[in-house]
Structures are given as structure tokens and as C-alpha cells.
Design a protein around this motif. Structure first.
Motif, PDB file in Angstrom:
ATOM      1  N   THR A 427     -22.132 -49.787  -4.310  1.00  0.00           N
ATOM      2  CA  THR A 427     -23.162 -49.587  -3.297  1.00  0.00           C
ATOM      3  C   THR A 427     -24.121 -50.770  -3.275  1.00  0.00           C
ATOM      4  O   THR A 427     -24.263 -51.500  -4.257  1.00  0.00           O
ATOM      5  CB  THR A 427     -23.961 -48.301  -3.576  1.00  0.00           C
ATOM      6  N   VAL A 428     -24.791 -50.933  -2.133  1.00  0.00           N
ATOM      7  CA  VAL A 428     -25.803 -51.979  -2.008  1.00  0.00           C
ATOM      8  C   VAL A 428     -26.883 -51.767  -3.062  1.00  0.00           C
ATOM      9  O   VAL A 428     -27.352 -52.723  -3.701  1.00  0.00           O
ATOM     10  CB  VAL A 428     -26.414 -51.959  -0.593  1.00  0.00           C
ATOM     11  N   ARG A 429     -27.263 -50.523  -3.281  1.00  0.00           N
ATOM     12  CA  ARG A 429     -28.297 -50.214  -4.267  1.00  0.00           C
ATOM     13  C   ARG A 429     -27.890 -50.707  -5.658  1.00  0.00           C
ATOM     14  O   ARG A 429     -28.675 -51.348  -6.366  1.00  0.00           O
ATOM     15  CB  ARG A 429     -28.558 -48.704  -4.305  1.00  0.00           C
ATOM     16  N   ASN A 430     -26.661 -50.412  -6.056  1.00  0.00           N
ATOM     17  CA  ASN A 430     -26.215 -50.803  -7.395  1.00  0.00           C
ATOM     18  C   ASN A 430     -26.023 -52.308  -7.516  1.00  0.00           C
ATOM     19  O   ASN A 430     -26.184 -52.875  -8.605  1.00  0.00           O
ATOM     20  CB  ASN A 430     -24.926 -50.072  -7.766  1.00  0.00           C
ATOM     21  N   ASN A 431     -25.659 -52.972  -6.419  1.00  0.00           N
ATOM     22  CA  ASN A 431     -25.545 -54.430  -6.456  1.00  0.00           C
ATOM     23  C   ASN A 431     -26.910 -55.070  -6.698  1.00  0.00           C
ATOM     24  O   ASN A 431     -27.019 -56.042  -7.450  1.00  0.00           O
ATOM     25  CB  ASN A 431     -24.927 -54.954  -5.154  1.00  0.00           C
ATOM     26  N   ILE A 432     -27.941 -54.534  -6.087  1.00  0.00           N
ATOM     27  CA  ILE A 432     -29.290 -55.069  -6.325  1.00  0.00           C
ATOM     28  C   ILE A 432     -29.746 -54.713  -7.736  1.00  0.00           C
ATOM     29  O   ILE A 432     -30.352 -55.528  -8.435  1.00  0.00           O
ATOM     30  CB  ILE A 432     -30.286 -54.502  -5.286  1.00  0.00           C
ATOM     31  N   ARG A 433     -29.418 -53.491  -8.181  1.00  0.00           N
ATOM     32  CA  ARG A 433     -29.856 -53.014  -9.493  1.00  0.00           C
ATOM     33  C   ARG A 433     -29.256 -53.828 -10.644  1.00  0.00           C
ATOM     34  O   ARG A 433     -29.773 -53.799 -11.760  1.00  0.00           O
ATOM     35  CB  ARG A 433     -29.496 -51.538  -9.640  1.00  0.00           C
ATOM     36  N   ASP A 441     -34.505 -46.101  -8.380  1.00  0.00           N
ATOM     37  CA  ASP A 441     -34.234 -46.276  -6.955  1.00  0.00           C
ATOM     38  C   ASP A 441     -35.459 -46.840  -6.233  1.00  0.00           C
ATOM     39  O   ASP A 441     -35.335 -47.677  -5.325  1.00  0.00           O
ATOM     40  CB  ASP A 441     -33.835 -44.941  -6.325  1.00  0.00           C
ATOM     41  N   GLU A 442     -36.628 -46.369  -6.637  1.00  0.00           N
ATOM     42  CA  GLU A 442     -37.870 -46.844  -6.008  1.00  0.00           C
ATOM     43  C   GLU A 442     -38.073 -48.338  -6.254  1.00  0.00           C
ATOM     44  O   GLU A 442     -38.496 -49.082  -5.350  1.00  0.00           O
ATOM     45  CB  GLU A 442     -39.074 -46.058  -6.538  1.00  0.00           C
ATOM     46  N   GLU A 443     -37.775 -48.800  -7.476  1.00  0.00           N
ATOM     47  CA  GLU A 443     -37.921 -50.224  -7.792  1.00  0.00           C
ATOM     48  C   GLU A 443     -36.949 -51.062  -6.975  1.00  0.00           C
ATOM     49  O   GLU A 443     -37.288 -52.155  -6.503  1.00  0.00           O
ATOM     50  CB  GLU A 443     -37.690 -50.455  -9.283  1.00  0.00           C
TER      51      GLU A 443
END
Length: 593
Positions: A427-433, A441-443
Motif C-alpha cells: 500500500t501507499v501508506r506502507n511504502n511511506i511508513r 497512520d496519523e504520522e
């Protein structure tokens, strides 16, 4: 580990398997006992034939021997199954360790090795080559060992019964061995050629699939497909040639070798007729000679895989012997984050790219590297990030040579963003994380907002839960870059290297990204390589790179006055910018009309 093992592919195989030797010992013991039990029905058969010929009609006697033979046969199947189970469990552990070892090695070698080696070849090593260890480790060790030991014990027993008949039972072996030696003469060389062709086919396949969009766009399908089919055909032809050369000798060997009765029957009849061989021994030897062939043939089937071990392990050993970027484990205390390059030389193989770079990049300031394509800008940035070791000279951070900094410490200090950033099929979220694995998630969303990519992420089909695809293939080049920038900013490293990180973005979005980067990198040491000079006008220091040397340093104004190269680049940039603006204005007018 001694030098012999490092240089010996078989030594490397032993090195992989040694920590798991207990599993292999148990597997071999089970297999030996299993094969030994497999010989019991032959003894039982010989005994029953002898008693039949002597006139024994006692049914219980034959029933007892049938039960013994049948029980031994079932026990063999159970023990061989257990042996295979143990050997495979052990082997999969070895293969897993080998894959982790290769993957770990690739993380420690210089980037030059990775860029010079095709991804298809590395994929083959990690997948196909290591997969080929399954047969040598899971089958050859227990099965070949047992299939050789037990027949040898039986042959010794035959010599005890009658050495003449024992020799007669082995009469076909020299013929089989001669065929085997001829077959194996060119086997390793030809198999090595097959492996080489397979690696080439994999590399061409990866290139063809990866470049299919460009191939279609430039109507190069016939040419690219031709290279692909040529590689596939060459691979198939080599395999067929290899099979033709080996199978004819293999066929003769496997036809002649099992025919032990060719020697046993005539010699046995002759000796029995002369009275020097008893009927009981004749029958026993004849039946047992048939029993020893099966295990020996089964053992010989593995010689094909033994011949491959040298090639397979040689390829893996070649990767594991590649020079590494040697770094210490203990962290160093840094006086500052100033980066100093002192007489830095660097060569890709035989081509010298940097020819005595002297440059100081001050802490907390923005330093831009500009120059013609191929001048060495990206190489300077990658050396600063320790992707390679310098050929000559030194690079220091806070007065400490980067070669003396642990890999983990350097990774914590530097965030590197290039124009070709890789996104994982997540996911895009996990790639940034990935920039900060423990981030909430908020960060993640907060850093996306600060990086200027929150809005476009929300417009994706599933927002932050949208899967980026393999290598980020579900996103545009500009979207991939912006997510990569957010990932780097999430890391929060004090040194940020941007290697043409906004190359794929349009001018409107680039302005947004530049503004976001300005906020996120405030107070950080920033190294920027940009193809649009207007984006680095305000840099505290601009270094002009030409033919692997620093042609000048200073601010934008100083370089315009003192550097002819920079002045010509700026003039060209203004001309290109004017053309773009004119085109955009023309498009707007056409749209209005």
C-alpha cells in the motif's frame, strides 16, 4: 572459514549444510536401514526357492518367509519416507539460510556490482540455482549413501559365499563405467554453457517485460521480440544438444549395467556342473545379484545432479566472494555533519569518472551539484551516501572517514532520493511508513501533507490503501517520486540527498514539491542534483561539475559572473523555460478559442 572452503564450491555446499548435520545423519541412518530392509525380500525369496527345490511342502514355512519379506518391504517404505521427510525439512532450512545469505551479501556489495549484473541473473541465483540444491542435499546425501553402502555390503557377502560368482555378478560394471566416464567427460562444461544461456535468457526476458511500454511506443516489437526468441531458442538448442550428448551413453549404461545374470547364469551353471558350487549358493547368489542392481542404479541416477553441483555452487560462490563494503560495528562520535571530499577519485571498472574531487558540503546548508550529463554529479552523491568506496582519496563526515562509520549509523544519517525510486508492491501508506517502520497512520498522513502528496493520494482508488504495484507500476512517475520523497522525509535523517528527485514532475507540481522540501529540509544538510537550474538558484553553495572535476563553486550570482560553463547552462535553461511557457500559453489560447 578457511581459504580452501571459500575457493571450493563443494566446500561452500558443506559450509551451508554443516550446521544442520544432525538432520542429515538421522536421514542417512533411516535410509541405510530402509535399503537394508529392502534386501530382506531377496534373501527370503532365495531361501524359499531353495526349500522348494529340496521338496519342503510346509505351508507355515513359506507363510513365515512371505510375512518377513512383506514386513521388511513395508518397513522399508516407512523408513525411506521418514528419511525423505527429515532430509527435506533439513534441506529447506539450508536453502532458506542460503537465500538469506545471498540476499544479505547483495546488501553489502558495492552498487557497481549490482548495476553491472542483470536482475535476471541475480534472480536466477536466488531462486533457480538455490532450488537446484534440493536434490543434492535432500536426496543424494541420504539416498545415494544408502544405495551404495547396502549393495557394497551385499557384494562383500557374495564374495564370502563364492568369490568367483561375486566377480561374475560384477561383470557388467566395467561396461557401464566406461559409458559413464565418456558421458561425464564434457558434462560440467556443457552444463555450464546451459546455465550461462539460461542466465542470458532470464536477463533478456526481464528486459523485454520491463521495457514493453517503450518497445510498443517506439515500434520496436519485432526487434525486441527477436532478441527474446533468439535467447529462448539458443537456450533450448543447448539443452537439446546437452541431452543428445549424454543420453545415448546413459541409455547403454542403464541397459547393460542391470543385466547381472549375463555373468551369473553361465558361470554358475559351469561351476555347479563341475561340483564346485552348491545349488543353494547358486540360487542365493543369482537372486541377490538381482537385488544389488536396483540400489546401484538408483545411486547412479544422482550422478547427473552431482555433476551440476560444481556449476551451481560456483555461481553462488562467485556472488558470496564479491568484495564487500567493509564497515565497523561500533558507532563513532561525529563533531559535526560537514561532508568533506578530499582528492576523491573513482572509476567504474576501468573508466575513471571522478578525477580528484575536492569539495566541502557544510552542515545545515544546501549544496547543489550541476553540470552536463555524465559529468559525475550522481557519482559524487552516491559516494557521499557510501554506495561505493572511493578508488582514491577520502570522504569524511564530521571529520570521520565514512569507511569507519557502521552501515547502520550512516543509514540513519542519510536519506537518499533518486529520480528512479523503487516502490514495493504494497500500500501507499506502507511504502511511506518504510522511512520509519513504527510510524502511526496519523504520522504517515501528516508527513504526506507536509510533502505535498496528501491530496493526490486521497484521489487514488483506495486512498492510502491503494497498492502501488510491482516497482510502483500502478502509479505515474511523478506520483512515485512524490511518495518516495515523503518516505525519505519520514525517515527524518539530518542529511538529505536529492538526485534529480523531481525529474518526472511537471513545473506546477514541482513548485509545490520544492516548497514542501524547503519546509521539510530546513536546518538539514541538503545535497541536490537538479536538471532545472531555477530550483537551486537560492542554494548557499553550487558546485559545477565538468568531466569528473569541480569546475567552480559559489552562489548563483558568483557563478554567473565567474563560470562560463554555468553561465551557458543558465542561458540554455532560460531558453528552454521560455519555450515551455510559450507552448503552455499557446495551448491555453487554443483552449479558449
Amino acid at each position: 572459514m578457511n581459504q580452501t572452503k571459500r575457493g571450493n564450491p563443494f566446500g561452500r555446499l558443506i559450509e551451508f549444510a554443516k550446521p544442520h548435520k544432525t538432520g542429515y545423519i538421522v536421514s542417512v541412518i533411516l535410509a541405510v536401514v530402509g535399503v537394508a530392509l529392502g534386501m530382506v525380500p531377496y534373501f527370503a525369496t532365495a531361501e524359499m526357492i531353495i526349500h522348494l527345490l529340496s521338496g519342503n511342502r510346509e505351508l507355515s514355512f513359506y507363510a513365515r518367509y512371505c510375512l518377513v519379506g512383506g514386513g521388511a518391504f513395508v518397513s522399508k517404505a516407512v523408513l525411506m519416507g521418514l528419511s525423505t521427510k527429515v532430509s527435506h525439512e533439513t534441506t529447506f532450512s539450508v536453502m532458506s539460510k542460503a537465500r538469506r545469505r545471498i540476499a544479505g551479501k547483495l546488501s553489502r556489495v558495492p552498487m557497481g556490482y549490482l548495476t553491472a549484473t542483470s536482475s535476471g541473473q541475480l534472480k536466477n541465483a536466488l531462486v533457480e540455482r538455490i532450488e537446484q540444491l534440493e536434490v543434492p542435499l535432500a536426496h543424494i546425501i541420504p539416498e545415494m549413501t544408502s544405495n551404495l553402502l547396502v549393495p557394497i555390503a551385499i557384494i562383500v557377502y557374495l564374495f564370502v559365499l563364492d568369490w568367483r560368482m561375486a566377480l561374475a555378478s560384477l561383470i557388467t560394471i566395467p561396461i557401464g563405467m566406461a559409458c559413464y566416464m565418456i558421458m561425464m567427460k564434457e558434462y560440467p562444461k556443457k552444463y555450464g554453457e546451459v546455465v550461462k544461456a539460461g542466465n542470458h535468457m532470464s536477463a533478456v526476458t526481464v528486459e523485454y517485460i520491463g521495457g514493453i511500454e517503450v518497445i510498443k511506443a517506439f515500434s520496436r516489437s519485432d526487434e525486441a521480440y527477436g532478441r527474446f526468441t533468439d535467447a529462448v531458442s539458443s537456450n533450448a538448442d543447448l539443452i537439446l544438444e546437452w541431452m543428445r550428448d549424454t543420453q545415448k551413453y546413459s541409455a547403454v549404461m542403464m541397459s547393460v549395467w542391470p543385466a547381472t545374470l549375463l555373468g551369473v547364469l553361465p558361470v554358475g551353471c559351469l561351476l555347479y556342473g563341475k561340483g564346485s558350487l552348491s545349488g543353494a549358493d547358486f540360487i542365493t547368489i543369482a537372486v541377490l545379484s538381482l537385488g544389488i542392481v536396483g540400489p546401484l542404479v538408483a545411486a547412479m541416477f544422482f550422478t547427473d545432479d552431482i555433476a551440476k553441483i560444481g556449476t551451481v555452487m560456483g555461481e553462488l560462490d562467485g556472488i558470496l566472494k564479491e568484495p564487500e563494503l567493509v564497515r565497523p560495528s561500533e558507532k563513532k562520535e561525529l563533531k559535526s555533519l560537514d561532508i568533506c571530499m578530499e582528492n576523491v577519485h573513482f572509476a567504474y571498472e576501468e573508466t575513471e569518472v571522478l578525477k580528484g574531487i575536492n569539495l566541502t558540503i557544510p552542515q545545515g546548508k544546501m549544496t547543489a551539484l550541476v553540470g552536463p550529463s555524465g559529468s559525475g554529479k550522481s557519482t559524487i552523491a552516491r559516494l557521499a551516501a557510501s554506495f561505493w568506496d572511493v578508488t582514491e582519496g577520502a570522504i569524511t563526515i564530521g571529520g570521520v572517514n565514512i569507511k569507519e562509520l557502521p552501515t547502520e549509523q550512516l543509514a540513519d544519517l542519510i536519506s537518499y532520493v533518486s529520480q528512479d525510486n523503487y516502490l514495493f508492491n504494497d500500500t501507499v501508506r506502507n511504502n511511506i511508513r518504510m522511512g520509519k517502520p513504527g510510524a502511526s497512520d496519523e504520522e504517515v498522513e501528516e508527513i504526506a501533507k507536509l510533502s505535498g502528496c496528501h491530496a493526490f493520494i486521497l484521489n487514488l482508488e483506495h486512498g492510502y490503501e491503494t497498492v502501488a504495484g510491482s516497482a510502483g507500476g500502478h502509479l505515474s512517475g511523478g506520483e512515485r517520486q512524490r511518495i518516495a520523497i515523503a518516505r525519505a522525509m519520514m525517515k527524518g535523517a539530518p542529511i538529505v540527498i536529492l538526485d534529480e528527485a523531481t525529474a518526472y514532475t511537471d513545473p506546477e507540481n514541482e513548485a509545490v514539491i520544492q516548497e514542501a522540501l524547503g519546509r521539510l529540509t530546513a536546518g538539514k544538510t541538503l545535497i541536490v542534483i537538479a536538471h532545472r537550474l531555477s530550483t537551486i538558484m537560492n542554494a548557499e553553495q553550487i558546485a559545477v561539475v565538468e568531466n569528473g572535476k569541480i569546475a567552480g563553486t559559489g552562489t548563483h550570482e558568483v557563478l554567473l559572473e565567474n563560470s562560463e560553463l554555468y553561465r551557458s547552462m543558465w542561458t540554455a535553461h532560460l531558453g528552454a523555460r521560455d519555450e515551455i511557457q510559450a507552448e503552455e500559453e499557446e495551448k491555453r489560447e487554443e483552449a479558449g478559442a
